[in-house]
Write a protein that holds these residues in place. Structure first.
Motif, PDB file in Angstrom:
ATOM      1  N   VAL A  44       0.840  -1.200   0.000  1.00  0.00           N
ATOM      2  CA  VAL A  44       0.000   0.000   0.000  1.00  0.00           C
ATOM      3  C   VAL A  44       0.878   1.255   0.000  1.00  0.00           C
ATOM      4  O   VAL A  44       0.777   2.117  -0.882  1.00  0.00           O
ATOM      5  CB  VAL A  44      -0.962   0.022   1.201  1.00  0.00           C
ATOM      6  CG1 VAL A  44      -1.756   1.328   1.230  1.00  0.00           C
ATOM      7  CG2 VAL A  44      -1.912  -1.165   1.150  1.00  0.00           C
ATOM      8  N   GLY A  45       1.733   1.374   0.988  1.00  0.00           N
ATOM      9  CA  GLY A  45       2.603   2.548   1.078  1.00  0.00           C
ATOM     10  C   GLY A  45       3.651   2.584  -0.016  1.00  0.00           C
ATOM     11  O   GLY A  45       3.985   3.658  -0.545  1.00  0.00           O
ATOM     12  N   ILE A  46       4.178   1.425  -0.384  1.00  0.00           N
ATOM     13  CA  ILE A  46       5.237   1.359  -1.387  1.00  0.00           C
ATOM     14  C   ILE A  46       4.717   1.761  -2.765  1.00  0.00           C
ATOM     15  O   ILE A  46       5.423   2.409  -3.544  1.00  0.00           O
ATOM     16  CB  ILE A  46       5.845  -0.052  -1.427  1.00  0.00           C
ATOM     17  CG1 ILE A  46       6.514  -0.377  -0.078  1.00  0.00           C
ATOM     18  CG2 ILE A  46       6.836  -0.196  -2.567  1.00  0.00           C
ATOM     19  CD1 ILE A  46       7.510   0.648   0.409  1.00  0.00           C
ATOM     20  N   SER A  47       3.485   1.405  -3.088  1.00  0.00           N
ATOM     21  CA  SER A  47       2.921   1.782  -4.383  1.00  0.00           C
ATOM     22  C   SER A  47       2.765   3.289  -4.498  1.00  0.00           C
ATOM     23  O   SER A  47       2.881   3.855  -5.592  1.00  0.00           O
ATOM     24  CB  SER A  47       1.572   1.088  -4.599  1.00  0.00           C
ATOM     25  OG  SER A  47       1.742  -0.312  -4.705  1.00  0.00           O
ATOM     26  N   ALA A  48       2.496   3.954  -3.371  1.00  0.00           N
ATOM     27  CA  ALA A  48       2.441   5.425  -3.373  1.00  0.00           C
ATOM     28  C   ALA A  48       3.826   6.005  -3.626  1.00  0.00           C
ATOM     29  O   ALA A  48       3.996   6.925  -4.440  1.00  0.00           O
ATOM     30  CB  ALA A  48       1.873   5.928  -2.047  1.00  0.00           C
ATOM     31  N   SER A  67      -2.563   5.077  -7.216  1.00  0.00           N
ATOM     32  CA  SER A  67      -1.344   4.345  -6.839  1.00  0.00           C
ATOM     33  C   SER A  67      -1.439   2.879  -7.245  1.00  0.00           C
ATOM     34  O   SER A  67      -0.476   2.139  -7.099  1.00  0.00           O
ATOM     35  CB  SER A  67      -1.108   4.446  -5.326  1.00  0.00           C
ATOM     36  OG  SER A  67      -0.884   5.791  -4.941  1.00  0.00           O
ATOM     37  N   GLY A  68      -2.615   2.477  -7.732  1.00  0.00           N
ATOM     38  CA  GLY A  68      -2.792   1.125  -8.265  1.00  0.00           C
ATOM     39  C   GLY A  68      -3.032   0.059  -7.221  1.00  0.00           C
ATOM     40  O   GLY A  68      -2.737  -1.123  -7.446  1.00  0.00           O
ATOM     41  N   ILE A  69      -3.627   0.426  -6.085  1.00  0.00           N
ATOM     42  CA  ILE A  69      -3.710  -0.490  -4.938  1.00  0.00           C
ATOM     43  C   ILE A  69      -5.063  -1.205  -4.900  1.00  0.00           C
ATOM     44  O   ILE A  69      -6.118  -0.587  -5.024  1.00  0.00           O
ATOM     45  CB  ILE A  69      -3.514   0.269  -3.614  1.00  0.00           C
ATOM     46  CG1 ILE A  69      -2.173   1.002  -3.614  1.00  0.00           C
ATOM     47  CG2 ILE A  69      -3.610  -0.679  -2.417  1.00  0.00           C
ATOM     48  CD1 ILE A  69      -2.090   2.096  -2.589  1.00  0.00           C
ATOM     49  N   GLU A  82      13.647  -4.196 -11.101  1.00  0.00           N
ATOM     50  CA  GLU A  82      12.701  -3.488 -11.949  1.00  0.00           C
ATOM     51  C   GLU A  82      11.294  -3.625 -11.375  1.00  0.00           C
ATOM     52  O   GLU A  82      11.032  -4.458 -10.506  1.00  0.00           O
ATOM     53  CB  GLU A  82      12.763  -4.037 -13.379  1.00  0.00           C
ATOM     54  CG  GLU A  82      14.080  -3.749 -14.068  1.00  0.00           C
ATOM     55  CD  GLU A  82      14.101  -4.239 -15.508  1.00  0.00           C
ATOM     56  OE1 GLU A  82      13.059  -4.740 -15.988  1.00  0.00           O
ATOM     57  OE2 GLU A  82      15.163  -4.127 -16.145  1.00  0.00           O
ATOM     58  N   LEU A  83      10.379  -2.804 -11.884  1.00  0.00           N
ATOM     59  CA  LEU A  83       9.029  -2.746 -11.335  1.00  0.00           C
ATOM     60  C   LEU A  83       7.995  -3.128 -12.384  1.00  0.00           C
ATOM     61  O   LEU A  83       8.167  -2.871 -13.574  1.00  0.00           O
ATOM     62  CB  LEU A  83       8.717  -1.338 -10.822  1.00  0.00           C
ATOM     63  CG  LEU A  83       9.650  -0.766  -9.755  1.00  0.00           C
ATOM     64  CD1 LEU A  83       9.233   0.651  -9.417  1.00  0.00           C
ATOM     65  CD2 LEU A  83       9.661  -1.635  -8.514  1.00  0.00           C
ATOM     66  N   LYS A  84       6.911  -3.698 -11.900  1.00  0.00           N
ATOM     67  CA  LYS A  84       5.739  -3.915 -12.735  1.00  0.00           C
ATOM     68  C   LYS A  84       4.623  -3.048 -12.181  1.00  0.00           C
ATOM     69  O   LYS A  84       4.156  -3.252 -11.067  1.00  0.00           O
ATOM     70  CB  LYS A  84       5.320  -5.387 -12.725  1.00  0.00           C
ATOM     71  CG  LYS A  84       4.117  -5.679 -13.621  1.00  0.00           C
ATOM     72  CD  LYS A  84       3.754  -7.157 -13.608  1.00  0.00           C
ATOM     73  CE  LYS A  84       2.552  -7.426 -14.506  1.00  0.00           C
ATOM     74  NZ  LYS A  84       2.162  -8.870 -14.489  1.00  0.00           N
ATOM     75  N   PHE A  85       4.230  -2.039 -12.947  1.00  0.00           N
ATOM     76  CA  PHE A  85       3.175  -1.130 -12.519  1.00  0.00           C
ATOM     77  C   PHE A  85       1.812  -1.725 -12.881  1.00  0.00           C
ATOM     78  O   PHE A  85       1.637  -2.253 -13.982  1.00  0.00           O
ATOM     79  CB  PHE A  85       3.330   0.237 -13.179  1.00  0.00           C
ATOM     80  CG  PHE A  85       4.417   1.086 -12.587  1.00  0.00           C
ATOM     81  CD1 PHE A  85       4.122   2.104 -11.693  1.00  0.00           C
ATOM     82  CD2 PHE A  85       5.747   0.868 -12.920  1.00  0.00           C
ATOM     83  CE1 PHE A  85       5.115   2.887 -11.144  1.00  0.00           C
ATOM     84  CE2 PHE A  85       6.755   1.643 -12.376  1.00  0.00           C
ATOM     85  CZ  PHE A  85       6.442   2.661 -11.478  1.00  0.00           C
TER      86      PHE A  85
END
Length: 336
Positions: free
Chosen positions: A284-288, A331-333, A322-325
């Motif tokens: 939750v926080g990391i996606s922000a 924020s995509g949560i 690397e990241l997968k958005f």
């Protein structure tokens, strides 16, 4: 606007130790804000150093529940100012502010990095944190999680020796975080030894209020120094500019994405490097945090990699850093 509050307990994969504390669990508060079926989520963790508990945050928020639920939500910045006017702690404001931004993005069907006019084509890779432990355990953690960048927590009597031993087992970039445990003289003496060992920078080597010591360090250290405990809120950025080469912004400490955006802009105007760090949050926080990446030089957002029981889906950290958005906006949560 409907408000929900939920206490979660995150179980860490390993005991996490820094110079002043150790823990195996991390309590965290998840806030939900809903309008017309769109739900935004935010998070703030408890923190003994700042005397913040989940219960204290929930009590603050519950005290103004009716005001929040009847607030005419338009822009997150306006909502943030309302929360500041209500004199909530920054930790409580952070959870609400992150939820407001996630909600705003979902309402407008855009990820936040697009709302802010940035692109995810480039972003810094998160470091992976190695907490203080017996050297064999620190080595084992590195072997368990091969990673391109490690943040190594120090603050012992044998800090340089620890880094020498760890270097035998990895060619990765090292970053050092002493969490206020060193003196100015110790920092200046350690810096060339650590630079030779492939260390990129030193994070908060001195106590947060040792400005005289940091003035010596910033002029005499052969390694850059990044402020953490010395840079909590927006007003700290200008002072840090005279005593550090960069700042590490923690959303929980400054009060969320709204002030963080202003801190990033101010730091860049001053020629400071900009990092955003985490407090062992869930996805939750990391996606922000991830929404800010195109604006950053460094990032420490390894929270989901350190816990056993992640509670949400969102931005996913892959094995190579690397990241997968997610395709979901804001924020995509989504909560598990």
């Amino acid at each position: 606007m409907q408000l929900t509050l939920d206490k979660k307990v995150l179980e860490l994969k390993h005991t996490f130790s820094i110079s002043r504390e150790s823990h195996d669990f991390q309590n965290t508060l998840i806030v939900g804000l809903e309008i017309n079926g769109k739900v935004g989520f935010g998070e703030s963790t408890s923190n003994p150093y700042y005397k913040i508990t989940i219960e204290s945050m929930m009590a603050e928020i519950e005290a103004i529940r009716s005001e929040i639920e009847t607030f005419d939500f338009d822009r997150p910045e306006i909502f943030h100012q309302f929360l500041k006017d209500c004199q909530l702690s920054n930790f409580a404001i952070c959870a609400l502010d992150l939820a407001a931004w996630d909600l705003y993005g979902k309402i407008h069907d855009k990820p936040l990095y697009e709302v802010w006019g940035t692109s995810k084509d480039y972003y810094p890779i998160t470091n992976y944190t190695i907490g203080i432990a017996p050297i064999e355990k620190m080595v084992a953690k590195m072997k368990e999680m091969p990673w391109p960048i490690y943040k190594i927590k120090l603050g012992t009597d044998d800090d340089v020796a620890i880094v020498k031993e760890l270097r035998k087992h990895s060619d990765a970039i090292f970053r050092i975080d002493a969490n206020c445990a060193w003196s100015a003289e110790e920092t200046i003496q350690n810096a060339p030894l650590l630079k030779d060992l492939g260390v990129e920078f030193l994070e908060q080597p001195l106590k947060a209020d040792d400005w005289e010591g940091m003035e010596k360090v910033v002029h005499q250290s052969v390694l850059p120094v990044i402020a953490d405990e010395s840079c909590i809120v927006e007003e700290d950025v200008e002072k840090c500019g005279l005593h550090f080469n960069g700042i590490n912004i923690k959303l929980t400490k400054c009060g969320g994405l709204t002030p963080a955006l202003r801190m990033i802009e101010k730091a860049k105007q001053m020629g400071l490097k900009v990092m955003v760090g985490c407090m062992t949050e869930s996805t939750v926080g990391i996606s922000a945090i991830a929404q800010l990446l195109p604006q950053l030089d460094y990032v420490d957002m390894d929270g989901p990699l350190l816990i056993k029981n992640d509670i949400a889906e969102g931005v996913k950290i892959l094995q190579n850093g690397e990241l997968k958005f997610p395709e979901l906006a804001g924020s995509g949560i989504t909560m598990k």
